[in-house]
Design a protein around this motif. Structure first.
Motif, short mmCIF file in Angstrom:
data_model
loop_
_atom_site.label_atom_id
_atom_site.label_comp_id
_atom_site.label_asym_id
_atom_site.label_seq_id
_atom_site.Cartn_x
_atom_site.Cartn_y
_atom_site.Cartn_z
N ASP A 262 112.52 107.70 106.31
CA ASP A 262 113.04 108.17 105.01
C ASP A 262 112.51 107.30 103.87
O ASP A 262 112.07 107.80 102.82
N ALA A 263 112.55 105.96 104.15
CA ALA A 263 112.06 105.04 103.11
C ALA A 263 110.57 105.26 102.89
O ALA A 263 110.07 105.21 101.75
N GLU A 264 109.86 105.53 104.03
CA GLU A 264 108.43 105.77 103.91
C GLU A 264 108.18 107.04 103.09
O GLU A 264 107.29 107.08 102.22
N PHE A 271 105.01 106.63 95.53
CA PHE A 271 103.61 106.21 95.41
C PHE A 271 102.78 107.31 94.78
O PHE A 271 101.97 107.07 93.87
N HIS A 272 102.99 108.51 95.27
CA HIS A 272 102.23 109.62 94.70
C HIS A 272 102.58 109.82 93.22
O HIS A 272 101.70 110.10 92.40
N LYS A 273 103.88 109.65 92.95
CA LYS A 273 104.32 109.79 91.55
C LYS A 273 103.70 108.71 90.69
O LYS A 273 103.18 108.97 89.58
N THR A 275 101.09 107.04 91.42
CA THR A 275 99.64 107.25 91.36
C THR A 275 99.30 108.25 90.28
O THR A 275 98.31 108.10 89.53
N ALA A 276 100.11 109.29 90.22
CA ALA A 276 99.87 110.29 89.16
C ALA A 276 100.04 109.67 87.78
O ALA A 276 99.23 109.90 86.86
N ILE A 277 101.11 108.85 87.68
CA ILE A 277 101.32 108.17 86.38
C ILE A 277 100.16 107.24 86.09
O ILE A 277 99.67 107.14 84.96
N LEU A 278 99.70 106.53 87.16
CA LEU A 278 98.58 105.59 86.98
C LEU A 278 97.34 106.33 86.53
O LEU A 278 96.59 105.84 85.67
N GLU A 279 97.14 107.47 87.12
CA GLU A 279 95.98 108.24 86.69
C GLU A 279 96.11 108.66 85.23
O GLU A 279 95.13 108.62 84.47
N LYS A 309 102.00 96.06 88.73
CA LYS A 309 103.12 95.46 89.46
C LYS A 309 103.89 96.53 90.25
O LYS A 309 104.28 96.33 91.40
N GLN A 310 104.10 97.68 89.57
CA GLN A 310 104.79 98.76 90.26
C GLN A 310 103.99 99.24 91.46
O GLN A 310 104.53 99.53 92.53
N MET A 311 102.68 99.30 91.28
CA MET A 311 101.83 99.73 92.38
C MET A 311 101.87 98.74 93.54
O MET A 311 101.90 99.11 94.72
N GLN A 312 101.87 97.43 93.22
CA GLN A 312 101.98 96.41 94.28
C GLN A 312 103.30 96.54 95.03
O GLN A 312 103.36 96.41 96.25
N THR A 313 104.36 96.81 94.23
CA THR A 313 105.67 96.98 94.88
C THR A 313 105.65 98.17 95.83
O THR A 313 106.15 98.12 96.96
N LEU A 314 105.06 99.27 95.33
CA LEU A 314 104.96 100.46 96.17
C LEU A 314 104.11 100.20 97.42
O LEU A 314 104.42 100.66 98.52
N GLN A 315 103.03 99.42 97.20
CA GLN A 315 102.16 99.11 98.34
C GLN A 315 102.90 98.29 99.38
O GLN A 315 102.78 98.51 100.59
N GLU A 316 103.70 97.33 98.91
CA GLU A 316 104.49 96.52 99.84
C GLU A 316 105.50 97.38 100.59
O GLU A 316 105.72 97.22 101.79
N GLN A 317 106.13 98.32 99.85
CA GLN A 317 107.09 99.21 100.51
C GLN A 317 106.39 100.08 101.56
O GLN A 317 106.91 100.32 102.66
N MET A 318 105.17 100.54 101.22
CA MET A 318 104.43 101.34 102.19
C MET A 318 104.08 100.52 103.42
O MET A 318 104.20 100.99 104.56
#
Length: 364
Positions: A262-264, A271-273, A275-279, A309-318
């Protein structure tokens, strides 16, 4: 016939011999004046005594008398002629120096009568002496003859018995042949039974060897059973003692796995969200860079830093979700291996129990 001397016996001795021999009782007067009847009777008694004349010599066959005329008149003459013939034969056999004639019967003379009586009585004395000497032998001979007759009768009886036995044997010959056949069959049966006995002995030895080999196998099986019992104990020690705890741990890990998934999933969505924002921000940053304003650069730089930073956090969660997923897979594999091990241990336990039961049956 033996020859004898003819000493003239005195009249007294003649009278004594006749009396002792129980031939006749005579006197001197009878010998001095012998009559025809006296001499005929005396000669007759002497001949009967020595066995040369039968007592019924006077009997004449009627068939012979019928051939004569007036047979009644010739009876005495025929009797006298028979007596004369016998006396003449005896005197002639004794080799008397004088010949006996018919006149010595019809008109006897004292001298000739004494001579003939002496000759015959000498023979009687000699005969009695010899008979006395031969009497034991005669008695023995008589006894032997009686024994011979008894033996002949016995032999005849035995021959009769032998004939009966031969007839009985011939009658019983079929039975004997049948018995011989049965004896041959019994001998063959005995031979077959002896062979069968030898075969049974050989089979018994083989069975004995097989029993010895079976005892060795039983000993080996007992040793293997002991080893199996030890191995069973070792396998039992490896079996999980508390399946409930393992089940709870698996359920907890499954729950953690579900939470991780579920967390994944949430992280992937975030992450996708992001990523979309990052794009979007990247596009905006690119447009701002193209515009060339410093102020915009400062603002974009801050936004980029925050976004990174948010992306790193998401990467760590992944990464954390992936690690949790790996742990869940490892736990699944371990759980599957534990189940397989548990089943294999149960199978081995059943096999060992089956071997132990068969070994105990073999031992019993």
């Amino acid at each position: 016939m033996s020859k004898f001397d003819y000493p003239r016996l005195p009249r007294r001795e003649i009278i004594g011999v006749l009396a002792e021999s129980q031939i006749a009782s005579v006197s001197d007067a009878d010998l001095l004046n012998p009559s025809p009847d006296f001499t005929s009777n005396l000669y007759t008694q002497i001949l009967i005594h020595i066995g040369c004349l039968q007592e019924d010599y006077g009997l004449v066959e009627f068939a012979d008398l019928e051939q004569l005329e007036n047979p009644d008149l010739h009876v005495d003459s025929v009797r006298m002629m028979n007596l004369f013939k016998k006396i003449k034969e005896v005197i002639s056999a004794l080799d008397c120096p004088k010949k006996f004639t018919l006149k010595d019967l019809i008109k006897p003379e004292a001298d000739r009568t004494e001579l003939f009586l002496s000759a015959v009585l000498n023979f009687c004395l000699h005969k009695d002496t010899r008979m006395n000497l031969l009497r034991p032998a005669v008695e023995d001979l008589t006894l032997l003859d009686e024994q011979r007759q008894e033996l002949e009768a016995r032999i005849l009886q035995l021959n009769t018995d032998i004939s009966e036995f031969n007839e009985s044997r011939e009658r019983e010959m079929p039975l004997i042949q049948e018995v011989d056949t049965k004896i041959k069959e019994l001998r063959q049966s005995i031979s077959a039974l002896n062979n069968h006995q030898m075969s049974l002995k050989s089979t018994f030895r083989k069975k004995k060897d097989a029993a010895k080999e079976m005892d060795e196998k039983i000993s080996s099986a007992e040793f293997a059973l002991v080893q199996s019992a030890q191995e069973n104990a070792s396998l039992r020690s490896k079996i999980v003692q508390s399946p409930d705890k393992l089940q709870r741990a698996l359920e907890e890990k499954k729950a953690v796995q579900v939470e991780a998934k579920d967390a994944e999933r949430v992280a992937m969505q975030s992450f996708h969200k992001k990523t979309a924002i990052l794009e979007v921000y990247t596009k905006e940053l690119s447009s701002l860079l193209e515009a060339g304003t410093v102020h915009v650069k400062g603002m974009a730089s801050k936004k980029m830093t925050k976004h990174l930073k948010q992306m790193q956090t998401l990467q760590e969660q992944m990464n954390s979700g992936k690690q949790v997923e790996k742990d869940v897979k490892v736990l699944k594999v371990k759980n599957s291996d534990d189940g397989v091990l548990d089943k294999s241990l149960e199978v081995k336990l059943h096999e060992q129990q089956g071997r132990g039961g068969s070994s105990s049956l073999s031992l019993s």
